[in-house]
Design an enzyme around this catalytic site. Structure first.
Site, mmCIF file in Angstrom:
data_model
loop_
_atom_site.group_PDB
_atom_site.id
_atom_site.type_symbol
_atom_site.label_atom_id
_atom_site.label_comp_id
_atom_site.label_asym_id
_atom_site.label_seq_id
_atom_site.Cartn_x
_atom_site.Cartn_y
_atom_site.Cartn_z
ATOM 1 N N GLU A 45 50.985 -32.248 -103.933
ATOM 2 C CA GLU A 45 50.563 -32.876 -102.672
ATOM 3 C C GLU A 45 51.441 -34.069 -102.336
ATOM 4 O O GLU A 45 51.751 -34.889 -103.217
ATOM 5 C CB GLU A 45 49.102 -33.318 -102.824
ATOM 6 C CG GLU A 45 48.292 -33.145 -101.578
ATOM 7 C CD GLU A 45 48.146 -31.671 -101.192
ATOM 8 O OE1 GLU A 45 48.976 -31.189 -100.393
ATOM 9 O OE2 GLU A 45 47.221 -31.024 -101.692
ATOM 10 N N ASP A 48 56.259 -32.404 -100.384
ATOM 11 C CA ASP A 48 57.196 -31.586 -99.585
ATOM 12 C C ASP A 48 58.248 -32.451 -98.908
ATOM 13 O O ASP A 48 59.440 -32.148 -98.947
ATOM 14 C CB ASP A 48 56.478 -30.630 -98.607
ATOM 15 C CG ASP A 48 55.563 -31.276 -97.588
ATOM 16 O OD1 ASP A 48 55.325 -32.505 -97.677
ATOM 17 O OD2 ASP A 48 55.092 -30.547 -96.682
ATOM 18 N N GLY A 133 40.525 -29.855 -87.979
ATOM 19 C CA GLY A 133 40.299 -31.189 -88.540
ATOM 20 C C GLY A 133 39.848 -31.142 -89.990
ATOM 21 O O GLY A 133 39.413 -32.152 -90.539
ATOM 22 N N ALA A 134 39.939 -29.968 -90.621
ATOM 23 C CA ALA A 134 39.454 -29.815 -91.995
ATOM 24 C C ALA A 134 40.581 -29.927 -93.012
ATOM 25 O O ALA A 134 40.367 -29.732 -94.207
ATOM 26 C CB ALA A 134 38.753 -28.466 -92.144
ATOM 27 N N GLY A 135 41.798 -30.226 -92.545
ATOM 28 C CA GLY A 135 42.920 -30.310 -93.473
ATOM 29 C C GLY A 135 43.321 -28.951 -94.005
ATOM 30 O O GLY A 135 43.906 -28.833 -95.082
ATOM 31 N N LEU A 136 43.020 -27.890 -93.253
ATOM 32 C CA LEU A 136 43.338 -26.525 -93.701
ATOM 33 C C LEU A 136 44.456 -25.930 -92.843
ATOM 34 O O LEU A 136 44.635 -24.720 -92.784
ATOM 35 C CB LEU A 136 42.081 -25.651 -93.656
ATOM 36 C CG LEU A 136 40.927 -26.152 -94.546
ATOM 37 C CD1 LEU A 136 39.680 -25.293 -94.368
ATOM 38 C CD2 LEU A 136 41.342 -26.191 -96.017
ATOM 39 N N SER A 139 46.637 -26.389 -87.349
ATOM 40 C CA SER A 139 47.769 -26.581 -86.433
ATOM 41 C C SER A 139 48.928 -25.653 -86.777
ATOM 42 O O SER A 139 49.498 -25.009 -85.889
ATOM 43 C CB SER A 139 48.207 -28.045 -86.395
ATOM 44 O OG SER A 139 48.383 -28.531 -87.690
ATOM 45 N N ASP A 186 53.127 -26.362 -94.659
ATOM 46 C CA ASP A 186 52.088 -25.588 -93.972
ATOM 47 C C ASP A 186 52.691 -24.419 -93.190
ATOM 48 O O ASP A 186 52.149 -23.308 -93.174
ATOM 49 C CB ASP A 186 51.302 -26.494 -93.013
ATOM 50 C CG ASP A 186 50.786 -27.739 -93.704
ATOM 51 O OD1 ASP A 186 50.689 -27.730 -94.948
ATOM 52 O OD2 ASP A 186 50.493 -28.729 -93.013
HETATM 53 C C1 GLA Z 1 49.974 -32.154 -94.603
HETATM 54 C C2 GLA Z 1 51.385 -31.898 -94.108
HETATM 55 C C3 GLA Z 1 52.212 -31.224 -95.197
HETATM 56 C C4 GLA Z 1 52.123 -31.974 -96.512
HETATM 57 C C5 GLA Z 1 50.671 -32.282 -96.868
HETATM 58 C C6 GLA Z 1 50.537 -33.127 -98.096
HETATM 59 O O1 GLA Z 1 49.315 -30.943 -94.801
HETATM 60 O O2 GLA Z 1 51.354 -31.090 -92.969
HETATM 61 O O3 GLA Z 1 53.543 -31.122 -94.747
HETATM 62 O O4 GLA Z 1 52.884 -33.150 -96.483
HETATM 63 O O5 GLA Z 1 49.989 -32.907 -95.798
HETATM 64 O O6 GLA Z 1 50.954 -32.433 -99.222
#
Ligand code: GLA
Length: 394
Positions: A45, A48, A133-136, A139, A186
């Protein structure tokens, strides 16, 4: 009691319904329906954009795009999740002309044209089944489903090379149009995922390796918990972490933190907050290597420990966790999970827990009870079964 799961639906059925909606909204047939998945990152995490390696996998929850070219230069974009239709001109889709959810659609059309792919006017209708908005990565799922659809409009054959170009176009859309300077993980997983695999992604040269991962076949599940705590990548925290990492690299005289070969010596040179940020990146890069070995040898208790250590590092050194995420991780550990961590950018969003199949309900119930005790909104639950990447469904 077993806690309800966020539904994702059958791709073919969702596509057929979307094609129907396209016909009734636009008044003719789309040229096809294209899908791209949301994701969770197993580990790696905030590495990238430091040129490190990460290990994401695609979710069955995906975004669908139906579209058709127009005879004029107009662009009309409708989302089944929004009330109104956005209208513009295909030649005027630049960074200053769109915002909100439309930026992810129009931004991709703009970035692909900037990459030399000529586009006509367009009718586009999208349906997102990735919780927003769930961090999944709702987008990236939206961007990548649109990007594939636009390739079909432009009559292009989507080979490996073109998929790489699409990753860049989607990143440009996200950074320059939507204003979230994301690192590429992502979009890569949305476009390169394979079912029953995680993707070992090296962000230094964008090389990939598929790592077999079918949790249910090993009597474990990856339980994904959407904390419903607000998560946004364009409100400053994410950008601030990136610039802390850039600052660490600058002080160390390297192009990126990936280039550091002696992490101990490097940490001796850095101080305070910047040192903590770099320590997270160094230790997380090492954990990715360990986790890949653990996954390959089905060492789930080892993988659970790697998850736990990653969370502590993200919470204390990188400071991107929040009380809701910490509660999921702690509660999961107390009720039978082998390990747990926040996933994605943080500041809210989702956590993942590696759980023996027979303990999934127990962990979900305990987490839901913990949220209720704190007076927080009910969390959402889903099972992370590694799914297919972006493709045409109809
Ligand atoms: C978001 C960003 C990714 C990455 C993560 C953290 O999802 O879109 O590019 O940086 O946060 O690992």
């Amino acid at each position: 009691m077993s806690t309800a799961r966020i539904p994702f639906g059958e791709p073919e059925q969702i596509a057929d319904e979307l094609v129907e909606r396209f016909r009734s909204t636009v008044g003719r047939d789309p040229i096809g329906c294209f899908v791209a998945p949301g994701r969770v990152n197993l580990i790696g995490e905030h590495v990238d954009y430091n040129n490190g390696k990460c290990l994401p996998m695609a979710l069955p929850h995906a975004t669908y795009t139906a579209l058709a070219p127009r005879d004029d230069r107009q662009v009309r974009i409708t989302s089944l999740q929004q009330q109104e239709t956005w209208e513009g001109q295909v030649d005027e889709l630049g960074p200053d002309d769109v915002d909100g959810w439309v930026a992810y659609v129009a931004g991709v059309a703009w970035a692909m044209q900037a990459d030399g792919i000529a586009l006509p006017g367009l009718d586009i209708v999208v349906d997102s089944r990735v919780p927003v908005g769930a961090g999944l990565s709702s987008s990236a799922a939206l961007e990548c489903s649109v990007a594939l659809g636009l390739c079909a409009v432009a009559g292009l054959d989507v080979d490996h090379e073109l998929r790489r170009r699409l990753v860049n176009a989607c990143m440009r859309a996200e950074t320059e149009v939507a204003g979230a300077p994301t690192g590429g993980m992502d979009q890569m997983i949305a476009l390169f995922a394979e079912a029953d695999h995680a993707l070992l992604l090296d962000c230094r040269d964008w090389s990939t390796q598929q790592v077999a991962w079918a949790p249910a076949a090993h009597d474990v599940e990856l339980l994904v918990v959407d904390t419903r705590a607000s998560h946004s990548l364009n409100d400053g925290g994410y950008r601030a972490r990136r610039s802390d990492c850039d600052e660490a690299a600058r002080v160390l005289g390297v192009e990126s933190l990936r280039e550091v070969s002696d992490a101990e010596a490097a940490l001796g040179v850095l101080d305070g907050r910047i040192r903590r940020r770099a320590r997270h990146v160094f230790t997380e890069m090492a954990r990715v290597e360990e986790a890949v070995g653990q996954l390959r040898s089905s060492d789930y208790s080892g993988l659970g420990h790697s998850f736990d250590a990653s969370h502590v590092s993200l919470r204390d050194d990188f400071e991107v966790s929040c009380p809701e995420l910490d509660l999921v991780v702690e509660t999961a550990g107390q009720h039978g999970a082998l390990g747990a961590r926040m996933t994605g950018g943080g500041f809210g969003g989702s956590a993942i827990a590696l759980v023996p199949s027979e303990s999934v309900d127990q962990v979900s119930d305990a987490v839901a009870a913990g949220f209720a005790e704190n007076g927080w909104p009910d969390p959402g639950f889903l099972l992370g079964r590694p799914s297919e990447g972006a493709r045409q469904v109809r």
